[in-house]
Write an enzyme that holds these catalytic residues in place. Sequence first.
Site, mmCIF file in Angstrom:
data_model
loop_
_atom_site.group_PDB
_atom_site.id
_atom_site.type_symbol
_atom_site.label_atom_id
_atom_site.label_comp_id
_atom_site.label_asym_id
_atom_site.label_seq_id
_atom_site.Cartn_x
_atom_site.Cartn_y
_atom_site.Cartn_z
ATOM 1 N N ASP A 18 -20.527 -4.215 -25.185
ATOM 2 C CA ASP A 18 -20.419 -5.208 -26.377
ATOM 3 C C ASP A 18 -21.545 -6.164 -27.408
ATOM 4 O OD1 ASP A 18 -18.122 -6.277 -25.478
ATOM 5 O OD2 ASP A 18 -18.897 -8.345 -24.297
ATOM 6 N N ASP A 37 -9.425 -6.079 -19.174
ATOM 7 C CA ASP A 37 -11.026 -5.721 -19.497
ATOM 8 C C ASP A 37 -11.388 -6.788 -17.794
ATOM 9 O OD1 ASP A 37 -13.321 -7.216 -20.069
ATOM 10 O OD2 ASP A 37 -12.564 -8.049 -22.458
HETATM 11 C C1 DGJ Z 1 -15.185 -8.704 -23.583
HETATM 12 C C2 DGJ Z 1 -15.055 -7.598 -24.671
HETATM 13 O O1 DGJ Z 1 -16.740 -6.896 -24.390
HETATM 14 C C3 DGJ Z 1 -15.161 -7.579 -25.430
HETATM 15 O O2 DGJ Z 1 -14.803 -6.515 -26.570
HETATM 16 C C4 DGJ Z 1 -13.820 -8.592 -25.943
HETATM 17 O O3 DGJ Z 1 -12.910 -8.128 -25.331
HETATM 18 C C5 DGJ Z 1 -13.958 -10.086 -25.248
HETATM 19 N N1 DGJ Z 1 -13.763 -9.556 -24.032
HETATM 20 C C6 DGJ Z 1 -12.469 -10.488 -25.273
HETATM 21 O O4 DGJ Z 1 -13.089 -11.875 -24.131
#
Ligand code: DGJ
Length: 738
Positions: free
Chosen positions: A553, A483
């Site tokens: 998200d 990420d």
């Molecule tokens: C952003 C990601 O898109 C989410 O799926 C998750 O992993 C969060 N970060 C965790 O901080």
Amino acid sequence: MENEKTFQPIRYFEEAGFWLLSTENTSYLFGRASDGRLQHLYWGETLSDPDDFAALGLETQTAPSGDYDDIAVRLQFKGSLPVEEYPAWGDFLYNEPCLKATFADGVRDLHLVYASHSQETGPEGLPLLKVTLKDTLYPLEVDLFHRVVPGLDLLERWSVVRNTGSSPIDLETVLSAGWHLPTRNQGSYRLTHLTGRWFADSRVRRALLPDGKTTLESRRNITSAEANPFFALDWWDPENGGASEETGEVWFGALGWSGSWKITLERASEPERVYVAGGINDFDFRWQLAPGEEFVTPPFTAGFTPKGFGQASRNLHRYQLDYLLPRAHANKPRKVVYNSWEAAFFDFNEAKQFEMAERAARLGVELFVIDDGWFGHRFSDRVSLGDWYVSPEKFPNGLGPLIRRVNELGMDFGIWVEPESVNADSDLYRQHPDWIYQFPGRPHNEVRRARILNLAKPEVVAYLYDCLDRLLGENNISYIKWDFNRPITEPGWLDAPPERQREMYVRHVRAVYDLVDRLRAKYPAVVWEACSSGGARLDLGTMRHFDQTWPSDNTDPFDRLFIQEGYSLAYAPKTMVAWVTDSNGSRDINNQALNLPFRFHSAMTGALGLGDDLTRYTPEREQAVIEFVREYKEIRPIVQEGALYRLLSPRSGPIAALQYVLPDRSEAVVFVFRHTEHYWQAATRIRLQGLDPARRYRVTGLKAGQEIKVSGQSLMSLGILPELSGHFASTLVKLKAV
Ligand code: DGJ
């Protein structure tokens, strides 16, 4: 392919001085003008007889034939748009250059002319042409690479700039390629691209291209959710409209770069011409090329199809599956994942994870992932980024017992990391406050309380490699979600020499690719997922180094139909991870919890995952989920390996429909979604695509309990009429040749 034996993807016509690049359905032509410059000539449907090129005088379409050195003529043509295959700044170029450089003596003028060329077969057996250009006076050379993907009507282009002298050269712009579209007289080119923001990634936009420059770009040193490095141009006229999903000429392309990028589309009208230049963003860019050094650009892949946007997408999808995605996992199915994020956020404990694992296994999950929160003292997003050791509070016995249990239950174990970021409240930052990008003395902008590690520094990369190497070496981890949750600010690297400080943008992205590649080489069984606050790192560069991506998200299944449609314009459904969750966990976005079939059907159009708090499942819910997961596994080869037909867009009405067809056309599935039932309106038939007209298919899913046998021909001409009732209704129609 027609006449496989005589088919030559790359031909050089020595006398005329041009190269013809051929794919199954397209021709691409460029040649040497009388002064040695490389001039683009044609890109479009196949020109089958090479002699016709000379007879039709193609050269006069884009530039004057005859005295190309005549200044008035050159001004007239170059004043509108460049004609060069790779325009360099100098001379009369007032448009977007692919290359702009300053020599040590202050000269800022380039005249690139042909020097040599060679042809070879690249690693995947794809034919590759290298044409070398050199400046007429100064020691700078450029290799232009054109790699032909014949069966997919695609070309991959990149360039390598070389300093052959003894003084450094400053590069101010080095794009990957410039693409020229055919000149037309009536109508306009129309641009399709992807735009968005966090929670609303990859949204399709379509508009006529205005005169002048239109720039799609990211300056954030991530690909970004706001714009995606993909374009499609079709021909639009008021009488006939433009291309559709299945018909019409479309020129399209996507860039393989996961940092700051730009694609500039320049339009000149009367006659209408369009030129598209793209590559690493030259905003705040400077690269010092030392004597003997080379700068290699990322590839820019583009194609032409006379068969609409759908074919353009299918060609890009196949390209990713057959050539781009890391080979170790390209042909393996993407596993059904369980991810802890929305259910737990930072609130982990070993006992609960054990319980989640038991439940996930019962549901048919194949890969059990703990997301953010497992390391350091990570009880919120304020702390511990950078401290990549297992949290002693949450996992007092390490990860070993949980991983062993997950494996005993028949699942792989995966984990989340965000290597490029650091919290000020971390051991790493306390030890190395100088390891971040910064302008000392000026305030730091934090995004999600994080700062960015300076990956242009080898010691930072070495630290990250060691952390990840230890994590993978000590634990049986089969998957990493990588990420990166913030765009760049204060991009200072002040301990580098001033002339090199702006190289950090490119060095950062290259370091990420390199880290992942080295770890992949050491741990080939590990699957890698790219994520950046959702889909902010979605591009062909990501596809070259990662196996799959997290598109957004936003897991609302209705919003996802739009986000996933945009994703599918350029990127393969196999790479598109989609979880079924309790409508974004505690956030409850859009204040709605849609019915389970709608949620599953929406997520089953990509690589299915689950993200609920499984301990809250009732026995009935568990049973229903088991059944959906089983059904997904049954149709997974069709969704992940098949050809996608976007039958109805969620943007154009209350019904959306997506069809996937296996390459041998023996099986297909159709997902149909209706979000609103309006005005007591009668349902209309949906005509299918891509089936074998001569075969009969057994069709289920139109009506509960019904099974019919119909010819492919009828399914494509008459179409299907699935029974849907009420708002947010959906169905999965399955077709199998009998
Ligand atoms: C952003 C990601 O898109 C989410 O799926 C998750 O992993 C969060 N970060 C965790 O901080």
